[in-house]
Write a protein that holds these residues in place. Structure first.
Motif, PDB file in Angstrom:
ATOM      1  N   VAL A  34      -5.527   3.762  -3.342  1.00 28.15           N
ATOM      2  CA  VAL A  34      -5.009   2.523  -2.760  1.00 28.15           C
ATOM      3  C   VAL A  34      -4.911   1.409  -4.143  1.00 28.15           C
ATOM      4  CG1 VAL A  34      -5.169   3.581  -0.108  1.00 28.15           C
ATOM      5  CG2 VAL A  34      -6.979   2.970  -1.351  1.00 28.15           C
ATOM      6  N   THR A  46      -2.495 -10.352  -2.042  1.00 23.55           N
ATOM      7  CA  THR A  46      -3.071  -8.646  -1.505  1.00 23.55           C
ATOM      8  C   THR A  46      -4.471  -8.731  -1.157  1.00 23.55           C
ATOM      9  OG1 THR A  46      -2.700  -8.633  -4.140  1.00 23.55           O
ATOM     10  CG2 THR A  46      -1.289  -7.349  -3.307  1.00 23.55           C
ATOM     11  N   GLY A 103       0.355   3.246  -3.219  1.00 22.15           N
ATOM     12  CA  GLY A 103      -1.066   3.888  -2.857  1.00 22.15           C
ATOM     13  C   GLY A 103       0.121   5.221  -3.232  1.00 22.15           C
ATOM     14  N   GLU A 129      -6.296  -2.049  -4.619  1.00 15.31           N
ATOM     15  CA  GLU A 129      -7.010  -2.991  -3.961  1.00 15.31           C
ATOM     16  C   GLU A 129      -7.321  -4.197  -4.567  1.00 15.31           C
ATOM     17  OE1 GLU A 129     -11.097  -1.617  -3.301  1.00 15.31           O
ATOM     18  OE2 GLU A 129     -10.691  -0.637  -1.582  1.00 15.31           O
ATOM     19  N   HIS A 178       0.435  -1.436  -0.078  1.00 19.68           N
ATOM     20  CA  HIS A 178      -0.068   0.193   0.140  1.00 19.68           C
ATOM     21  C   HIS A 178       1.113   0.979  -0.065  1.00 19.68           C
ATOM     22  CE1 HIS A 178      -3.639  -2.252   0.641  1.00 19.68           C
ATOM     23  NE2 HIS A 178      -4.007  -0.654   0.328  1.00 19.68           N
ATOM     24  N   GLN A 179       1.652   1.155   0.676  1.00 19.13           N
ATOM     25  CA  GLN A 179       2.636   2.390   0.708  1.00 19.13           C
ATOM     26  C   GLN A 179       4.082   2.575  -0.093  1.00 19.13           C
ATOM     27  OE1 GLN A 179       4.222   1.415   4.883  1.00 19.13           O
ATOM     28  NE2 GLN A 179       3.079   2.999   5.711  1.00 19.13           N
TER      29      GLN A 179
END
Lengths: 288, 476
Positions: A144, A173, A130, A146, A126-127
């Motif tokens: 983000v 994920t 995103g 998904e 995510h980091q």
């Protein structure tokens, strides 16, 4: 030579956390690299493929809704349990691929390490992928990654390391999947399913089918409740083209087969995770 | 309602040629096997100009020019220099923005207020944003030296002609690709004006090529073996065909397709603001918006009051001359689109939904459709399932947040969604559960070059805008 007759294992499918036989009642003979009879594997049918998709869809909300920390723990647990069964996989790879025990050990070790590598990604991607986006307006705008949903995977010929290398990035994920195991060497996939079944991976997150790729994959490629398909293990270019065309019906995300068999020992990079992610952008108002 | 005096924007600022060729290798050229067709002003049906439907040989020539420019010039140019060309283009767009806005409104039918205040500023912003990326790609998270793909074949729709061109051309050039772009059949003029901007920018010949035409030209382009990357924005049906036709190739594909967005209004929403957002969501650009909020999901307890306020607001919308600065609703882009909107609206009535439009006089000439609201719509109705791509809103109700999520996600599309509530935690709770690429909270139809845009499910794949959008044009 011991005079005790060994107890053989029945290799079945892995669907929704259970080990059913093919509903078709069919099986096919699996041989070792040097031609010995190893086992009769289940020859999965269209109905089995559909059941597996249903199981994967049912597991999706729970698995994708689990915390990243939790999914990472589960994948690490897979590595632990796989490590504990090292000898069994070494023996299966010696049979399936004609490797020496030393070579097979290296492959199993790499497979364990691959689970560990992907386990660590669950709460980092995510980091890395995103962002927050500096829009020209009073909004906190962020994007983000998904999971895309249910992913069909045609696993490559490499029966353990190749398999792990295509399954782990899909599920870490939050996707769930239906995997068609290596047609020629499907037994390690079913043994891996036993590992998954005892590693806190919720039933249905990974479903494993054994059988003919040319028979099963078209049903998955055209299935309207499958969101993406990984064609890595489809060796026949004509079949790959047909599958990709069928996948267009509901705009599945498609990973095409590689031009050459990938080096499964190499650093996998992020591509196999990002291929099955959607980016969601949210515009949140800012105000008093 | 009070009367406004007409306030037309002067069209003398635009100079439309009686006919145009194709923009290939830095020049306007006559077609080899293309044939001419007319482009009209949808608000008046007046013929504006004659343009070319490029044939396969024309497309081939354009792809060859793009290949040459890629290999000999553009891929060898340092990112800093590519970026400066894009900055130049951004400035030229700003300098000519009034002319381009008027031209867009004439060719497309959209109100000048929108082309002037939304389309053109965003076009310039897109070029500015991507210009800055050109020499910073090593820092974009795709490895130390991400490579371009080569020649990009790009096919864009008629709803935001120049803006969609910017969404396609800016990232392609910033990442080092060259382009063959096909604008939509009904809106070729601003793309041809962009060819003139490329001339003024002294962009090397062949870096941008523009081939006008309809579906056949688009097909020839995306299926051309010399194209490395295909980017398409348009209907899900055509997107499917393209995905099918590219099966087995090595071309990289991104698709931005249709939508049927839910705009979810909770009982604690700021109602006046929500009404504005609903209007903007579905009547902006006559509803010719892939991410339009075409399904209004309103919490049952406030449905009656909200609808009353919405109808009151719709009575004040002004439909008519798109060049009038007070116009809210312009013309439908084409006869074909008007027929589709009419057909689906008739089906809506036949299936039992209740149809309402404010009293609204339609001009005699041109293609027009009044703002329309359907109530009593069920999820099974075709007007709740199919993309209408017109000023038609379907209203459904819900009781609980879980039901709102369920209904919002009950569609094969997944491009966008809206949430209206004063509760921040509820915005984020909804945003987590809506299966859509863009979620707007207490706003709708907002775009920004830094903000990735694109769909889930049958709304396509790939993102445009932001760092994420670069990936579509890089060999990663």
């Amino acid at each position: 030579m011991s005079d005790r007759l060994s107890v053989r294992k029945t290799y079945k499918l892995f669907v929704g956390g259970a080990f059913p036989r093919s509903e078709s009642g069919r099986s096919y003979e699996v041989r070792s690299a040097d031609g010995r009879f190893l086992a009769n594997a289940a020859l999965a049918s269209r109905k089995d493929a559909r059941d597996a998709v249903v199981a994967a869809r049912k597991a999706f909300p729970g698995w994708s809704g689990a915390t990243a920390y939790n999914r990472g723990q589960v994948l690490y647990r897979v590595a632990e349990v796989l490590e504990g069964r090292r000898a069994q996989f070494v023996a299966e790879l010696v049979d399936a691929e004609g490797l020496t025990p030393r070579e097979a050990e290296r492959v199993v070790d790499a497979a364990v390490d691959r689970w560990v590598w992907y386990a660590g990604w669950s709460d980092k991607l995510h980091q890395v992928r995103g962002s927050s986006n500096p829009v020209a307006g009073p909004y906190f705008d962020f994007s983000v990654p998904e999971p895309t949903g249910v992913v069909a995977v045609v696993a490559p010929a490499s029966p353990l390391l190749g398999l792990v290398s295509v399954v782990a990035p899909v599920i870490v994920t939050g996707n769930t999947c239906v995997v068609v195991a290596s047609e020629r060497a499907p037994l390690p996939a079913i043994t891996l399913a036993e590992v998954l079944a005892t590693s806190d991976v919720p039933g249905g997150v990974v479903n494993v089918l054994t059988g003919r790729v040319a028979e099963i994959a078209p049903w998955l490629a055209s299935h309207m409740d499958v969101n993406a398909i990984d064609l890595t293990g489809v060796g026949d270019p004509e079949l790959a083209t047909e599958l990709e065309a069928a996948a267009a019906e509901n705009l599945k995300r498609v990973v095409r087969p590689p031009e050459d068999e990938p080096d499964w020992a190499a650093d996998p990079g992020l591509d196999r995770m990002t291929a099955f992610l959607e980016i969601k952008t949210v515009w949140h108002p800012v105000g008093t | 309602m009070f009367e406004y005096a007409p306030a037309p924007e002067s069209r003398s600022i635009v100079d439309i040629a009686p006919s145009y060729g194709l923009f290939i290798d830095g020049e306007m050229v006559d077609p080899i096997d293309g044939h001419p067709f007319k482009t009209v002003n949808p608000a008046t049906e007046e013929v504006l100009s004659e343009v070319v439907a490029a044939g396969p040989a024309d497309v081939d020539r354009a792809v060859a020019a793009a290949r040459r420019a890629y290999e000999e010039v553009w891929s060898r140019l340092p990112g800093r220099e590519r970026g400066k060309y894009l900055f130049r283009i951004a400035r030229l767009v700003q300098e000519r923005s009034r002319e381009l806005a008027v031209l867009e409104t004439i060719d497309n039918g959209k109100p000048i207020r929108e082309s002037r205040d939304v389309d053109l500023p965003l076009v310039a912003a897109h070029f500015f944003y991507h210009a800055g990326w050109a020499d910073k790609l090593a820092y974009a998270g795709f490895g130390p030296d991400p490579r371009p793909l080569g020649v990009a074949g790009q096919v864009i729709p008629w709803n935001f002609p120049l803006l969609m061109l910017a969404w396609k051309v800016a990232p392609a050039l910033a990442t080092g690709n060259t382009v063959v772009l096909k604008p939509a059949e009904t809106t070729p003029l601003t793309a041809l004006a962009f060819a003139d901007i490329c001339r003024q920018a002294e962009l090397p010949p062949g870096v941008v090529n523009i081939v006008t035409g309809a579906g056949d030209t688009g097909r020839a382009l995306v299926e051309h073996p010399g194209v490395d990357k295909v980017a398409f924005t348009g209907s899900t049906e055509v997107g499917r065909q393209i995905a099918r036709s590219l099966a087995g190739s090595r071309k990289k594909l991104t698709l931005e397709l249709g939508g049927k967005a839910a705009n979810v209004v909770f009982d604690d929403a700021p109602l006046d603001q929500a009404v504005e957002g609903i209007v903007n969501g579905i009547f902006f650009n006559q509803g010719h918006v892939c991410c339009a909020g075409s399904r209004l999901l309103v919490q049952e307890s406030i449905a009656e009051e909200l609808l009353e306020r919405l109808k009151r607001r719709l009575r004040t919308l002004r439909l008519g001359d798109p060049l009038d600065k007070n116009t809210d609703i312009g013309a439908i882009n084409s006869q074909a689109q008007l027929d589709k909107i009419r057909t689906l609206s008739e089906i809506g009535e036949q299936e039992g939904a209740e149809r309402w439009s404010p009293p609204c006089e339609l001009p005699e000439r041109g293609y027009w459709f009044p703002p329309t609201v359907f109530t009593g719509v069920s999820q099974a109705h075709r007007i709740a399932r199919e993309e209408i791509f017109g000023p038609v809103l379907s209203v459904l109700t819900f009781r609980t947040p879980a039901e709102a999520v369920e209904k919002a996600n009950n569609t094969p599309y997944g491009l966008s969604a809206g949430v209206w509530t004063e509760k921040g935690s509820r915005i984020l709770w909804m945003a987590q559960r809506l299966r859509a690429g863009v979620v707007w909270a207490n706003t709708f139809n907002r775009f920004d070059p830094t903000s990735p845009f694109g769909g889930y499910k049958e709304s396509g794949f790939g993102r445009e805008g932001g760092r994420h959008g670069l990936e579509a044009y890089l060999d990663v």
